[in-house]
Write an enzyme that holds these catalytic residues in place. Structure first.
Site, PDB file in Angstrom:
ATOM      1  CD  GLU A 188      13.461   0.676   8.804  1.00  0.00           C
ATOM      2  OE1 GLU A 188      13.977   1.436   9.309  1.00  0.00           O
ATOM      3  OE2 GLU A 188      14.110  -0.580   8.757  1.00  0.00           O
ATOM      4  CD  GLU A 239      10.309  12.960  11.451  1.00  0.00           C
ATOM      5  OE1 GLU A 239       9.312  12.382  11.774  1.00  0.00           O
ATOM      6  OE2 GLU A 239      11.247  12.061  10.879  1.00  0.00           O
ATOM      7  CE  LYS A 290      -1.885   2.856   2.662  1.00  0.00           C
ATOM      8  NZ  LYS A 290      -1.832   4.151   1.875  1.00  0.00           N
ATOM      9  CB  CYS A 298      12.985   8.842   8.097  1.00  0.00           C
ATOM     10  SG  CYS A 298      14.247   7.677   6.992  1.00  0.00           S
TER      11      CYS A 298
END
Ligand code: NAD
Length: 490
Positions: free
Chosen positions: A251, A383, A176, A285
């Site tokens: 992750e 973040e 997906k 990331c």
């Protein structure tokens, strides 16, 4: 450009018949519409994958046979580099040279896992039991049907990090892609068919997290879930997977530090600080979004950094010389601009801080640098996922290590120094899964990728990425050809 789901080797409409818009972030225009997959489509896809796994040829083939298909997929991707890269530019916003790099890497990932698939043939590890009469060995087998859910920052590359090792292992998969960048992944269906991948081995469902991702994580036909994305979604996926004890690899996000000692040549420091946060619009990331500079070099490095950041050419990803494209979507644009406003109340803005003049129609943000950022500032701990870097100084190695590790994340970390002994010492002290010395961000298919702490569970890439999709089975044999003697005396 494909716009349908890919199930059991065929492109089909969503059961609901619905589609959703795909937006070009350079001008917020709708450039494509793709099928809006839901629970019924996920069910069809998982059933196809289940059939392919339980009774199809793929998991039963030798690794060498599977490698041929993977290699062909890599070749077909490589042949379409320019076209696929242009799709990424339109869908994600990134500059064309970066998109080309992504597609070349994607082809490389398929080639790499083709080699590892070959290595699976006949692989078994003898196990020393220390008891006479018994022998034992460990063998690896595919986990089964894997569900892969991926983000939008490297659309096709992130797909390859999961699809290639899963197929190499002999698993079947339902992928997906992110609803923000679904287009390039859909092309993988055609590529799989052309490469001779049996129907049902790879299925692709485009759609939203709640409508397509959630049913995939809940489906009892899925044995393993591989997810890349944000911490809240990862946590939710892990909780859902717990119900049926599905294996998960995650992750997740990061707030990675880059520690610069004063003996680092300024030009090198500035290059890697910039690459660590402005490459791919900072939508990485492992971006080194927290920079720690030793006090003695702080002012000089900051001055050069600001000067260079202001020179970065911002614009459409297809324009020559552009090094910073638009952010991926209007909502990401809004989120990053909100973080910048928060930053203005918490630290000293030294450059950037808004939308570049003349580019208001797209999702553009200036390269933004905050200096003297306090350790408790939200922009230091959370973040941001955009071209926004937070910088502060440090006095001692111990202080640098403490500040670097003071985070709930542990994905990447980097250190720069001419003293390689010190660099190695600091690299070892970092609580992070990916550590760079004298650079930041270069990523190699051969090396393990993943995080400590809230940055995830498990490792992708390299042999570790293949192991994600393998079960370990022990086969133990009693060789004496007589009763053991517990109940029946020999
Ligand atoms: P996200 O978590 O919002 O979405 C990721 C994927 O999860 C999408 O496909 C989305 O549709 C799906 N999803 C959302 N809700 C779901 C649910 N309830 N059930 C199942 N699936 C669901 O993340 P994003 O905004 O697309 O990506 C940005 C994040 O990804 C950042 O935090 C970044 O750090 C992280 N990231 C990590 C890595 C890594 O290797 N560690 C790589 C790239 C991005």
């Amino acid at each position: 450009m494909k716009n349908q789901l890919f199930i059991d080797g065929e492109y089909v409409d969503a059961t609901s018949g619905q589609m959703f818009d795909v937006v070009d972030p350079s001008d917020r225009s709708v450039f494509h519409r793709v099928a809006r997959g839901g629970a019924a489509d996920v069910d069809r896809a998982v059933q196809a994958a289940r059939r392919a796994f339980d009774s199809g040829p793929w998991p039963r083939m030798s690794g060498t046979e599977r490698a041929k298909v993977l290699r062909r997929m890599g070749d077909l991707i490589a042949k379409r580099t320019d076209e696929l890269a242009r799709i990424e530019v339109q869908d994600n916003g990134k500059p064309l040279p970066e998109a080309v790099w992504d597609i070349e890497d994607t082809a490389g990932v398929f080639h790499f896992y083709a080699d590892l698939a070959e290595g699976l043939d006949g692989a078994e590890t003898p196990v020393e039991l220390g008891m006479e009469g018994f022998t034992s060995k460990a063998v690896k087998e595919p986990v089964g049907v894997a569900g892969a859910i991926i983000p939008w920052n490297f659309p096709l590359l992130m797909a390859s990090w999961k699809v290639a090792p899963a197929l190499a292992a002999g698993c079947c998969m339902v992928l997906k892609p992110s609803e923000t960048t679904p287009v390039s992944a859909l092309e993988l269906g055609e590529i799989a068919n052309q490469a001779g991948l049996p129907a049902g081995v790879l299925n692709i469902i485009t759609g939203f997290g709640a409508e397509a991702g959630q049913p995939l994580t809940e489906h009892v036909g899925v044995d393993k879930l591989a997810f890349t994305g944000s911490v809240p979604t990862g946590s939710r996926i892990m909780a859902t997977a717990a119900r049926d004890i599905k294996t998960v690899s995650l992750e997740l996000g990061g707030k990675s530090p880059l520690v610069v000692f004063a003996d680092t040549p300024i030009e090198e420091a500035v290059e890697w600080i910039m690459f660590g946060i402005f490459w791919n619009q900072g939508e990485v990331c492992s971006a080194t979004s927290r920079v720690l500079i030793e006090e003695a070099a702080y002012d000089a490095v900051m001055a050069r950094l600001v000067e260079e950041a202001q020179k970065i050419k911002i614009g459409h990803g297809l324009e020559d010389g552009v090094l910073l494209g638009p952010l991926v979507s209007p909502s990401q644009h809004e989120k990053v601009l909100e973080w910048i406003e928060i930053g203005k109340t918490e630290a000293r803005l030294v450059t950037g801080g808004g939308v570049p003049e003349g580019l208001e129609a797209g999702c553009y943000v200036q390269p933004t640098i905050f200096a003297d950022v306090p350790e408790d500032a939200r922009i230091w701990t959370e973040e941001i996922f955009g071209p926004v870097v937070c910088v502060r100084s440090f006095k001692t190695e111990e202080e640098a290590i403490r500040l670097a590790n003071d985070s709930r994340f542990g994905l990447g970390a980097a250190v720069m120094s001419k003293d390689l002994e010190r660099a190695e010492r600091v690299a070892r002290a970092f609580r992070a899964g990916i550590v760079w010395i004298n650079c930041s961000q270069p990523t190699f298919t051969q090396a393990p990728w993943g995080g400590y702490k809230q940055s995830g569970i498990g490792r992708e890439l390299g042999i570790w990425g293949l192991n994600n999709y393998l079960e370990t089975k022990q086969i133990t044999t009693w060789n004496a050809h007589k009763p053991w003697g517990w109940y029946i005396k020999a």
